[in-house]
Scaffold this motif. Structure first.
Motif, PDB file in Angstrom:
ATOM      1  N   LYS A  10      -7.466 -14.170   9.778  1.00 16.91           N
ATOM      2  CA  LYS A  10      -6.509 -14.892   8.934  1.00 16.91           C
ATOM      3  C   LYS A  10      -6.752 -16.391   8.985  1.00 16.91           C
ATOM      4  O   LYS A  10      -6.743 -17.064   7.946  1.00 16.91           O
ATOM      5  N   VAL A  11      -6.995 -16.906  10.174  1.00 13.32           N
ATOM      6  CA  VAL A  11      -7.221 -18.351  10.316  1.00 13.32           C
ATOM      7  C   VAL A  11      -8.513 -18.753   9.629  1.00 13.32           C
ATOM      8  O   VAL A  11      -8.579 -19.793   8.968  1.00 13.32           O
ATOM      9  N   GLN A  12      -9.540 -17.925   9.741  1.00 12.73           N
ATOM     10  CA  GLN A  12     -10.806 -18.231   9.076  1.00 12.73           C
ATOM     11  C   GLN A  12     -10.623 -18.317   7.562  1.00 12.73           C
ATOM     12  O   GLN A  12     -11.108 -19.240   6.914  1.00 12.73           O
ATOM     13  N   VAL A  13      -9.940 -17.345   7.003  1.00 13.43           N
ATOM     14  CA  VAL A  13      -9.725 -17.299   5.559  1.00 13.43           C
ATOM     15  C   VAL A  13      -8.915 -18.514   5.104  1.00 13.43           C
ATOM     16  O   VAL A  13      -9.256 -19.180   4.120  1.00 13.43           O
ATOM     17  N   LEU A  14      -7.847 -18.816   5.825  1.00 15.60           N
ATOM     18  CA  LEU A  14      -7.019 -19.975   5.462  1.00 15.60           C
ATOM     19  C   LEU A  14      -7.764 -21.294   5.649  1.00 15.60           C
ATOM     20  O   LEU A  14      -7.595 -22.225   4.857  1.00 15.60           O
ATOM     21  N   THR A  15      -8.596 -21.369   6.669  1.00 13.46           N
ATOM     22  CA  THR A  15      -9.387 -22.584   6.892  1.00 13.46           C
ATOM     23  C   THR A  15     -10.368 -22.803   5.743  1.00 13.46           C
ATOM     24  O   THR A  15     -10.481 -23.915   5.213  1.00 13.46           O
ATOM     25  N   ALA A  16     -11.063 -21.755   5.351  1.00 14.52           N
ATOM     26  CA  ALA A  16     -12.025 -21.878   4.251  1.00 14.52           C
ATOM     27  C   ALA A  16     -11.318 -22.285   2.963  1.00 14.52           C
ATOM     28  O   ALA A  16     -11.777 -23.179   2.247  1.00 14.52           O
ATOM     29  N   GLY A  17     -10.194 -21.644   2.665  1.00 18.58           N
ATOM     30  CA  GLY A  17      -9.445 -21.995   1.461  1.00 18.58           C
ATOM     31  C   GLY A  17      -8.941 -23.423   1.494  1.00 18.58           C
ATOM     32  O   GLY A  17      -9.020 -24.152   0.501  1.00 18.58           O
ATOM     33  N   SER A  18      -8.433 -23.837   2.646  1.00 18.83           N
ATOM     34  CA  SER A  18      -7.928 -25.207   2.788  1.00 18.83           C
ATOM     35  C   SER A  18      -9.033 -26.236   2.629  1.00 18.83           C
ATOM     36  O   SER A  18      -8.865 -27.252   1.943  1.00 18.83           O
ATOM     37  N   LEU A  19     -10.173 -25.972   3.246  1.00 19.93           N
ATOM     38  CA  LEU A  19     -11.293 -26.913   3.142  1.00 19.93           C
ATOM     39  C   LEU A  19     -11.827 -27.002   1.713  1.00 19.93           C
ATOM     40  O   LEU A  19     -12.164 -28.089   1.232  1.00 19.93           O
ATOM     41  N   MET A  20     -11.890 -25.871   1.034  1.00 20.54           N
ATOM     42  CA  MET A  20     -12.373 -25.911  -0.353  1.00 20.54           C
ATOM     43  C   MET A  20     -11.366 -26.612  -1.257  1.00 20.54           C
ATOM     44  O   MET A  20     -11.758 -27.366  -2.156  1.00 20.54           O
ATOM     45  N   GLY A  21     -10.087 -26.379  -1.034  1.00 18.99           N
ATOM     46  CA  GLY A  21      -9.065 -27.087  -1.806  1.00 18.99           C
ATOM     47  C   GLY A  21      -9.106 -28.578  -1.547  1.00 18.99           C
ATOM     48  O   GLY A  21      -9.056 -29.394  -2.478  1.00 18.99           O
ATOM     49  N   LEU A  22      -9.216 -28.959  -0.281  1.00 17.37           N
ATOM     50  CA  LEU A  22      -9.306 -30.373   0.073  1.00 17.37           C
ATOM     51  C   LEU A  22     -10.557 -31.005  -0.525  1.00 17.37           C
ATOM     52  O   LEU A  22     -10.520 -32.131  -1.036  1.00 17.37           O
ATOM     53  N   GLY A  23     -11.657 -30.266  -0.492  1.00 15.57           N
ATOM     54  CA  GLY A  23     -12.892 -30.772  -1.092  1.00 15.57           C
ATOM     55  C   GLY A  23     -12.739 -31.032  -2.579  1.00 15.57           C
ATOM     56  O   GLY A  23     -13.231 -32.027  -3.110  1.00 15.57           O
ATOM     57  N   ASP A  24     -12.015 -30.146  -3.283  1.00 17.09           N
ATOM     58  CA  ASP A  24     -11.798 -30.352  -4.707  1.00 17.09           C
ATOM     59  C   ASP A  24     -10.883 -31.552  -4.958  1.00 17.09           C
ATOM     60  O   ASP A  24     -11.114 -32.330  -5.885  1.00 17.09           O
ATOM     61  N   ILE A  25      -9.868 -31.704  -4.132  1.00 17.39           N
ATOM     62  CA  ILE A  25      -8.978 -32.871  -4.268  1.00 17.39           C
ATOM     63  C   ILE A  25      -9.771 -34.154  -4.070  1.00 17.39           C
ATOM     64  O   ILE A  25      -9.658 -35.107  -4.862  1.00 17.39           O
ATOM     65  N   ILE A  26     -10.597 -34.194  -3.038  1.00 17.01           N
ATOM     66  CA  ILE A  26     -11.431 -35.374  -2.787  1.00 17.01           C
ATOM     67  C   ILE A  26     -12.367 -35.616  -3.969  1.00 17.01           C
ATOM     68  O   ILE A  26     -12.528 -36.760  -4.419  1.00 17.01           O
ATOM     69  N   SER A  27     -12.970 -34.549  -4.479  1.00 22.15           N
ATOM     70  CA  SER A  27     -13.871 -34.689  -5.615  1.00 22.15           C
ATOM     71  C   SER A  27     -13.149 -35.277  -6.827  1.00 22.15           C
ATOM     72  O   SER A  27     -13.642 -36.213  -7.457  1.00 22.15           O
ATOM     73  N   GLN A  28     -11.991 -34.725  -7.146  1.00 17.89           N
ATOM     74  CA  GLN A  28     -11.262 -35.203  -8.327  1.00 17.89           C
ATOM     75  C   GLN A  28     -10.742 -36.627  -8.149  1.00 17.89           C
ATOM     76  O   GLN A  28     -10.752 -37.415  -9.102  1.00 17.89           O
ATOM     77  N   GLN A  29     -10.296 -36.961  -6.953  1.00 22.03           N
ATOM     78  CA  GLN A  29      -9.675 -38.266  -6.756  1.00 22.03           C
ATOM     79  C   GLN A  29     -10.665 -39.379  -6.416  1.00 22.03           C
ATOM     80  O   GLN A  29     -10.555 -40.477  -6.946  1.00 22.03           O
ATOM     81  N   LEU A  30     -11.632 -39.091  -5.552  1.00 24.43           N
ATOM     82  CA  LEU A  30     -12.539 -40.145  -5.115  1.00 24.43           C
ATOM     83  C   LEU A  30     -13.841 -40.206  -5.906  1.00 24.43           C
ATOM     84  O   LEU A  30     -14.376 -41.286  -6.123  1.00 24.43           O
ATOM     85  N   VAL A  31     -14.350 -39.054  -6.332  1.00 21.32           N
ATOM     86  CA  VAL A  31     -15.621 -39.042  -7.062  1.00 21.32           C
ATOM     87  C   VAL A  31     -15.370 -39.200  -8.560  1.00 21.32           C
ATOM     88  O   VAL A  31     -15.943 -40.068  -9.209  1.00 21.32           O
TER      89      VAL A  31
END
Length: 161
Positions: free
Chosen positions: A17-38
């Motif tokens: 469960k933690v692995q799945v949530l970690t992967a989802g969180s990191l991918m979501g955060l990566g998209d937020i960073i991409s949209q906002q900073l890049v």
């Protein structure tokens, strides 16, 4: 440090469960960073659906697939020596990464609404560059990655693979 210890405890009790949530969180955060900073969209132009799609891909595909692979890899090559890490890196980058990218790219294309024909054309166009970029990005870190990231820090391999 307390947050990290809590994460480690949760990981011990509920690794999948933690692995799945970690992967989802990191991918979501990566998209937020991409949209906002890049892309510099700003909060009003942020595509929330896109971020939620990336979270879903992380939780539904990347986390389970990468986590499962690291479990298989640890069974195939038990141990934590430098030679073991090198063997894991060769299997990971030589066998898993090409297959993973071949599945990941069309999945994202389908979720973005591409037709089967357009998705195939995009895969043929993007796959070689994505695979080569994977090797550039992971070149310095790959030999040590399986030994210390698998499975103790699940989800992090997503960033490096």
């Amino acid at each position: 440090m307390a947050l990290w210890r809590a994460y480690q405890r949760a990981l011990t009790v509920h690794p999948w469960k933690v692995q799945v949530l970690t992967a989802g969180s990191l991918m979501g955060l990566g998209d937020i960073i991409s949209q906002q900073l890049v892309e510099r969209r700003g909060l009003r132009e942020h595509q929330t659906g896109r971020t939620l799609t990336m979270v879903s891909v992380g939780c539904g595909f990347v986390g389970p697939v990468v986590g499962g692979w690291y479990r298989v890899l640890d069974r195939l090559v038990p141990g934590t020596t430098k030679v073991d890490a090198l063997k894991k890196m060769l299997l990971d980058q030589g066998g898993f990464a090409p297959c993973f990218l071949g599945c990941f790219l069309p999945l994202v294309g389908a979720l973005n609404g591409l037709s089967a024909q357009d998705n195939w054309a995009k895969l043929r166009q993007d796959y070689p560059d994505a695979l080569i970029t994977n090797y550039y990005v992971s070149d310095d870190t790959a030999p040590a990655r399986p030994a210390f990231l698998s499975p103790d820090v699940p989800g992090m391999g997503v960033l490096l693979t």
